[in-house]
Motif scaffolding. Structure first.
Motif, PDB file in Angstrom:
ATOM      1  N   GLY A   1       0.794  -1.220   0.000  1.00 37.36           N
ATOM      2  CA  GLY A   1       0.000   0.000   0.000  1.00 37.36           C
ATOM      3  C   GLY A   1       0.825   1.269   0.000  1.00 37.36           C
ATOM      4  N   SER A   2       2.027   1.221   0.561  1.00 39.82           N
ATOM      5  CA  SER A   2       2.843   2.436   0.616  1.00 39.82           C
ATOM      6  C   SER A   2       3.161   2.966  -0.778  1.00 39.82           C
ATOM      7  CB  SER A   2       4.122   2.203   1.420  1.00 39.82           C
ATOM      8  OG  SER A   2       4.925   1.232   0.783  1.00 39.82           O
ATOM      9  N   ILE A   3       3.408   2.088  -1.738  1.00 38.09           N
ATOM     10  CA  ILE A   3       3.727   2.549  -3.091  1.00 38.09           C
ATOM     11  C   ILE A   3       2.498   3.153  -3.768  1.00 38.09           C
ATOM     12  CG2 ILE A   3       3.391   0.302  -4.250  1.00 38.09           C
ATOM     13  CD1 ILE A   3       6.023   2.895  -5.236  1.00 38.09           C
ATOM     14  N   TRP A   4       1.350   2.531  -3.632  1.00 38.09           N
ATOM     15  CA  TRP A   4       0.132   3.051  -4.256  1.00 38.09           C
ATOM     16  C   TRP A   4      -0.285   4.355  -3.589  1.00 38.09           C
ATOM     17  CZ3 TRP A   4      -0.968   0.912  -8.771  1.00 38.09           C
ATOM     18  CH2 TRP A   4      -0.492  -0.372  -9.027  1.00 38.09           C
ATOM     19  N   HIS A   5      -0.138   4.421  -2.285  1.00 37.30           N
ATOM     20  CA  HIS A   5      -0.459   5.639  -1.545  1.00 37.30           C
ATOM     21  C   HIS A   5       0.458   6.786  -2.005  1.00 37.30           C
ATOM     22  CE1 HIS A   5      -1.833   8.101   1.798  1.00 37.30           C
ATOM     23  NE2 HIS A   5      -0.572   8.359   2.064  1.00 37.30           N
ATOM     24  N   ALA A   6       1.743   6.511  -2.112  1.00 38.35           N
ATOM     25  CA  ALA A   6       2.702   7.533  -2.552  1.00 38.35           C
ATOM     26  C   ALA A   6       2.392   8.004  -3.969  1.00 38.35           C
ATOM     27  CB  ALA A   6       4.128   6.991  -2.467  1.00 38.35           C
ATOM     28  N   ARG A   7       1.997   7.088  -4.823  1.00 41.41           N
ATOM     29  CA  ARG A   7       1.667   7.469  -6.202  1.00 41.41           C
ATOM     30  C   ARG A   7       0.405   8.338  -6.237  1.00 41.41           C
ATOM     31  NH1 ARG A   7       2.136   2.071  -9.648  1.00 41.41           N
ATOM     32  NH2 ARG A   7       1.854   3.514 -11.397  1.00 41.41           N
ATOM     33  N   LEU A   8      -0.555   8.052  -5.366  1.00 43.88           N
ATOM     34  CA  LEU A   8      -1.748   8.904  -5.272  1.00 43.88           C
ATOM     35  C   LEU A   8      -1.378  10.295  -4.754  1.00 43.88           C
ATOM     36  CD1 LEU A   8      -4.408   6.399  -3.868  1.00 43.88           C
ATOM     37  CD2 LEU A   8      -4.424   7.492  -6.130  1.00 43.88           C
ATOM     38  N   GLU A   9      -0.508  10.360  -3.752  1.00 41.20           N
ATOM     39  CA  GLU A   9      -0.064  11.657  -3.239  1.00 41.20           C
ATOM     40  C   GLU A   9       0.630  12.462  -4.328  1.00 41.20           C
ATOM     41  OE1 GLU A   9       2.433  11.380   0.206  1.00 41.20           O
ATOM     42  OE2 GLU A   9       0.737  11.062   1.544  1.00 41.20           O
ATOM     43  N   GLY A  10       1.449  11.788  -5.135  1.00 40.51           N
ATOM     44  CA  GLY A  10       2.143  12.461  -6.226  1.00 40.51           C
ATOM     45  C   GLY A  10       1.170  13.036  -7.240  1.00 40.51           C
ATOM     46  N   ALA A  11       0.135  12.268  -7.552  1.00 38.47           N
ATOM     47  CA  ALA A  11      -0.884  12.736  -8.501  1.00 38.47           C
ATOM     48  C   ALA A  11      -1.615  13.950  -7.932  1.00 38.47           C
ATOM     49  CB  ALA A  11      -1.863  11.611  -8.813  1.00 38.47           C
ATOM     50  N   LYS A  12      -1.976  13.900  -6.660  1.00 42.83           N
ATOM     51  CA  LYS A  12      -2.660  15.026  -6.021  1.00 42.83           C
ATOM     52  C   LYS A  12      -1.754  16.255  -6.018  1.00 42.83           C
ATOM     53  CE  LYS A  12      -5.659  17.300  -3.533  1.00 42.83           C
ATOM     54  NZ  LYS A  12      -6.834  17.892  -4.148  1.00 42.83           N
ATOM     55  N   GLY A  13      -0.476  16.034  -5.771  1.00 39.01           N
ATOM     56  CA  GLY A  13       0.487  17.125  -5.761  1.00 39.01           C
ATOM     57  C   GLY A  13       0.608  17.814  -7.113  1.00 39.01           C
ATOM     58  N   ARG A  14       0.359  17.085  -8.173  1.00 36.53           N
ATOM     59  CA  ARG A  14       0.369  17.658  -9.524  1.00 36.53           C
ATOM     60  C   ARG A  14      -0.983  18.257  -9.883  1.00 36.53           C
ATOM     61  NH1 ARG A  14       2.351  12.768 -10.440  1.00 36.53           N
ATOM     62  NH2 ARG A  14       0.814  12.251 -12.018  1.00 36.53           N
ATOM     63  N   GLY A  15      -1.965  18.120  -8.980  1.00 35.74           N
ATOM     64  CA  GLY A  15      -3.264  18.749  -9.174  1.00 35.74           C
ATOM     65  C   GLY A  15      -4.195  18.037 -10.134  1.00 35.74           C
ATOM     66  N   ILE A  16      -4.005  16.740 -10.324  1.00 37.53           N
ATOM     67  CA  ILE A  16      -4.906  16.033 -11.243  1.00 37.53           C
ATOM     68  C   ILE A  16      -6.085  15.410 -10.494  1.00 37.53           C
ATOM     69  CG2 ILE A  16      -3.028  15.622 -12.875  1.00 37.53           C
ATOM     70  CD1 ILE A  16      -3.055  12.698 -12.100  1.00 37.53           C
ATOM     71  N   LEU A  17      -7.157  15.209 -11.221  1.00 48.18           N
ATOM     72  CA  LEU A  17      -8.365  14.614 -10.644  1.00 48.18           C
ATOM     73  C   LEU A  17      -8.104  13.167 -10.236  1.00 48.18           C
ATOM     74  CD1 LEU A  17     -11.017  15.898 -13.206  1.00 48.18           C
ATOM     75  CD2 LEU A  17     -10.759  16.628 -10.825  1.00 48.18           C
ATOM     76  N   PRO A  18      -8.835  12.674  -9.243  1.00 52.27           N
ATOM     77  CA  PRO A  18      -8.682  11.279  -8.824  1.00 52.27           C
ATOM     78  C   PRO A  18      -8.861  10.282  -9.980  1.00 52.27           C
ATOM     79  CG  PRO A  18      -9.910  12.468  -7.174  1.00 52.27           C
ATOM     80  CD  PRO A  18      -9.743  13.398  -8.342  1.00 52.27           C
ATOM     81  N   SER A  19      -9.837  10.518 -10.868  1.00 51.78           N
ATOM     82  CA  SER A  19     -10.042   9.596 -11.994  1.00 51.78           C
ATOM     83  C   SER A  19      -8.833   9.591 -12.927  1.00 51.78           C
ATOM     84  CB  SER A  19     -11.310   9.956 -12.772  1.00 51.78           C
ATOM     85  OG  SER A  19     -11.198  11.261 -13.323  1.00 51.78           O
ATOM     86  N   GLN A  20      -8.190  10.748 -13.086  1.00 52.29           N
ATOM     87  CA  GLN A  20      -6.978  10.815 -13.898  1.00 52.29           C
ATOM     88  C   GLN A  20      -5.839  10.057 -13.215  1.00 52.29           C
ATOM     89  OE1 GLN A  20      -6.987  15.138 -14.005  1.00 52.29           O
ATOM     90  NE2 GLN A  20      -7.237  15.091 -16.239  1.00 52.29           N
ATOM     91  N   ALA A  21      -5.796  10.118 -11.891  1.00 49.10           N
ATOM     92  CA  ALA A  21      -4.787   9.361 -11.141  1.00 49.10           C
ATOM     93  C   ALA A  21      -4.980   7.867 -11.364  1.00 49.10           C
ATOM     94  CB  ALA A  21      -4.864   9.698  -9.648  1.00 49.10           C
ATOM     95  N   LEU A  22      -6.229   7.393 -11.340  1.00 49.94           N
ATOM     96  CA  LEU A  22      -6.490   5.970 -11.608  1.00 49.94           C
ATOM     97  C   LEU A  22      -5.989   5.582 -12.992  1.00 49.94           C
ATOM     98  CD1 LEU A  22     -10.028   4.834 -10.347  1.00 49.94           C
ATOM     99  CD2 LEU A  22      -7.791   4.343  -9.393  1.00 49.94           C
ATOM    100  N   THR A  23      -6.300   6.417 -13.977  1.00 46.19           N
ATOM    101  CA  THR A  23      -5.862   6.144 -15.351  1.00 46.19           C
ATOM    102  C   THR A  23      -4.342   6.071 -15.415  1.00 46.19           C
ATOM    103  OG1 THR A  23      -7.825   7.223 -16.247  1.00 46.19           O
ATOM    104  CG2 THR A  23      -5.942   7.002 -17.725  1.00 46.19           C
TER     105      THR A  23
END
Length: 136
Positions: free
Chosen positions: A80-102
Motif C-alpha cells: 500500500g505504501s507505493i500506491w499511496h505515494a503514487r496517489l499523493e504524487g498525482a494530487k500534488g500535480r493537481g490532477i483529478l482522482p479519476s486521472q490518477a487511476l488512469t
C-alpha cells in the motif's frame, strides 16, 4: 512615594516579539472517504496472483485511496505504501482522482503487486470497496 503610582519594570521575556512556527500540513492528499460512487481496480501479487488490495477514486469529493485486503496481511500493507505515494504524487500535480487511476493503470507495477488487467469497475461508495477488502 505613592504605591499606586509606582511602575514595575517590564519583564524582558515579554518585551520581545512573539514568533510562531507554522507547521506544514504535509503533502497534498485526496480525501480518504466518499459516500458517492467510486471506480476502483484490483492489485494482485506479482508472484502468486493473490489479491493485495484495491485502489479507488471519486472526482466529485476529490477522493482516492488504497484499501488493503485484510486476508493478504502484512504484504497488503507494505504494498500500500507505493500506491499511496503514487496517489499523493498525482494530487500534488493537481490532477483529478479519476486521472490518477488512469495514470496508475498505465503504469500498473508496484513493488510486489500490479494492477489486475481488466479489473477497473464501479462500486456504490468507498465503504463497498472497504467491505470487499475485509471479506475473503
Amino acid at each position: 512615594m505613592d504605591a499606586m503610582s509606582s511602575e514595575r519594570p517590564i519583564n524582558p521575556r515579554f518585551d520581545e516579539d512573539v514568533h510562531f512556527n507554522l507547521v506544514s500540513p504535509g503533502p497534498p492528499r485526496y480525501q480518504n472517504h466518499t459516500d458517492k460512487p467510486v471506480r476502483y481496480f484490483t492489485v494482485v501479487d506479482k508472484q502468486d496472483g493473490a489479491v493485495l488490495g484495491y485502489v479507488w477514486a471519486n472526482d466529485e469529493d476529490d477522493a482516492a485511496a488504497w484499501e488493503p485486503r485484510e486476508a493478504a496481511g502484512p504484504r497488503a500493507f507494505s504494498e500500500g505504501s507505493i500506491w499511496h505515494a503514487r496517489l499523493e504524487g498525482a494530487k500534488g500535480r493537481g490532477i483529478l482522482p479519476s486521472q490518477a487511476l488512469t495514470e496508475l493503470l498505465a503504469h500498473p507495477e508496484g513493488v510486489k503487486g500490479q494492477a489486475l488487467p481488466g479489473s477497473l469497475t464501479d462500486a456504490p461508495d468507498a465503504a463497498a470497496v472497504e467491505a470487499l477488502a475485509k471479506g475473503d
